[in-house]
Design an enzyme around this catalytic site. Structure first.
Site, short mmCIF file in Angstrom:
data_model
loop_
_atom_site.label_atom_id
_atom_site.label_comp_id
_atom_site.label_asym_id
_atom_site.label_seq_id
_atom_site.Cartn_x
_atom_site.Cartn_y
_atom_site.Cartn_z
N THR A 132 0.84 -1.21 0.00
CA THR A 132 0.00 0.00 0.00
C THR A 132 0.86 1.25 0.00
O THR A 132 0.55 2.24 -0.68
CB THR A 132 -0.93 0.00 1.23
OG1 THR A 132 -1.73 -1.20 1.21
CG2 THR A 132 -1.85 1.21 1.23
N ARG A 169 5.75 -3.55 9.30
CA ARG A 169 4.53 -3.31 10.07
C ARG A 169 4.65 -3.88 11.48
O ARG A 169 4.26 -3.23 12.47
CB ARG A 169 3.31 -3.92 9.36
CG ARG A 169 1.98 -3.62 10.07
CD ARG A 169 0.81 -4.26 9.35
NE ARG A 169 0.64 -3.69 8.03
CZ ARG A 169 -0.07 -4.26 7.06
NH1 ARG A 169 -0.64 -5.43 7.27
NH2 ARG A 169 -0.20 -3.67 5.89
#
Length: 341
Positions: A75, A228
């Site tokens: 993303t 992440r």
């Protein structure tokens, strides 16, 4: 308004503010420039050539597909492409586009050169996928109006656009859809220990926390090679240090991650439980996936897609035709004596 109502309202407002700040935090940690995006050097080099060539021809970039495990930056790359090309980006996901009309409303409202980002595209409805083919290839949208003998097809011309898609399950994408990503299909790789440390260092500066090299190293080696996860651990360590009124040092990091039940190589309690059950109940394996799922009370998909990949990557578990087997390294990590079979 009573004092009780006033207090309740204040608490709700405060909770709303905190959740809003936390919600924007992940966006804040995302890089805004190519120079800030650490890792995936080969992909970045290819994208720069693709985007520069398209800009010199005054054309939108060709359609691009990113795939790989969650949390590696798919993303983020889509947002970076939009920023670098100074284009508007429309963001949606495969499950959100339930019918052809949903796709039509997105595509017909695009300006020339806009970018459409579809996350988890493997979950796209097959009817929608069929309509997407001509939109990607020829820039037209074929819509059927009515039903039965009175049904008719109208063809809408679409402005030139770039479709960027991301998926964690590329095998579930149909071959015709994959082949239409003429700009390239790129696999994102796991990050090295040093790359994770650089990402953590940048994130720590954005969060306004001081963390020495030892503390960074402690988080990085448990981050499962994933940005992440690294950022998640950093935020939780920051919270622990703040609540306990202590500096964010190596000691604070160790205590915070111990509270999360993350060991020194990044295994969670679920990871260790799977290994322990295979060793204790099934003599180290081989044992089938269904049996492991029943013994651990976990879903088969969770074990296969969430737990196993990291264990296999570290060499703690082997997946064979006869079932799953814990390796010598897996035995040693959990403190069990390994017996050669």
């Amino acid at each position: 308004m009573s004092s009780k109502d006033t207090t309740t309202k204040h608490v709700r407002e405060e909770a709303s503010v905190h959740s809003k700040d936390e919600g924007f935090l992940d966006q804040t940690l995302r890089p805004n420039l190519w120079e800030e995006y650490i890792g995936q050097e080969n992909i970045k080099a290819n994208l720069k050539i693709l985007l520069t060539a398209a800009e010199e021809r005054s054309h939108p970039a060709e359609h691009i597909l990113f795939y790989g495990p969650p949390g590696l930056g798919k993303t983020t790359l889509a947002h970076l492409i939009a920023k670098e090309t100074r284009r508007q980006i429309k963001i949606t996901s495969g499950p959100a586009i339930e019918k052809v009309g949903d796709l039509a409303s997105i595509l017909t409202n695009l300006a020339p050169g806009d970018i459409v980002f579809i996350d988890e595209i493997h979950r796209l409805n097959k009817m929608v996928e069929e309509v997407l083919y001509p939109a990607m290839e020829s820039g037209v949208l074929d819509i059927i109006i009515g039903k039965g003998p009175s049904a008719r097809t109208i063809q809408l011309e679409l402005p030139p656009f770039t479709l960027i898609a991301a998926t964690t399950r590329i095998a579930l994408l149909s071959s015709p859809l994959r082949s239409r990503f003429s700009g390239g299909v790129f696999r994102l790789e796991f990050y090295s220990h040093e790359e994770i440390k650089k990402i953590l260092s940048r994130s720590a500066k954005i969060l306004g926390v001081e963390l020495d090299d030892e503390g960074l190293d402690e988080i990085a080696k448990r981050a499962r090679f994933t940005p992440r996860t690294a950022n998640y651990f950093l935020k939780r360590c920051r919270d622990y240090a703040q609540v306990h009124k202590m500096p964010l040092s190596k000691d604070a990091v160790k205590k915070a991650l111990a509270l999360l039940e993350i060991d020194e190589i990044g295994l969670s309690s679920s990871d260790r439980r799977v290994l322990e059950i295979i060793i204790n109940k099934f003599n180290g394996g081989p044992v089938g996936l269904k049996t492991i799922a029943a013994a651990t009370s976990e879903e088969e998909a969770t074990i296969e897609e969430v737990v196993e990949p990291y264990l296999i990557q570290l060499g703690l578990l082997e997946r064979t035709t006869r079932g799953r087997t814990v390796t010598k390294k897996g035995y040693e990590h959990l403190g069990f004596d390994f017996i050669e079979k």
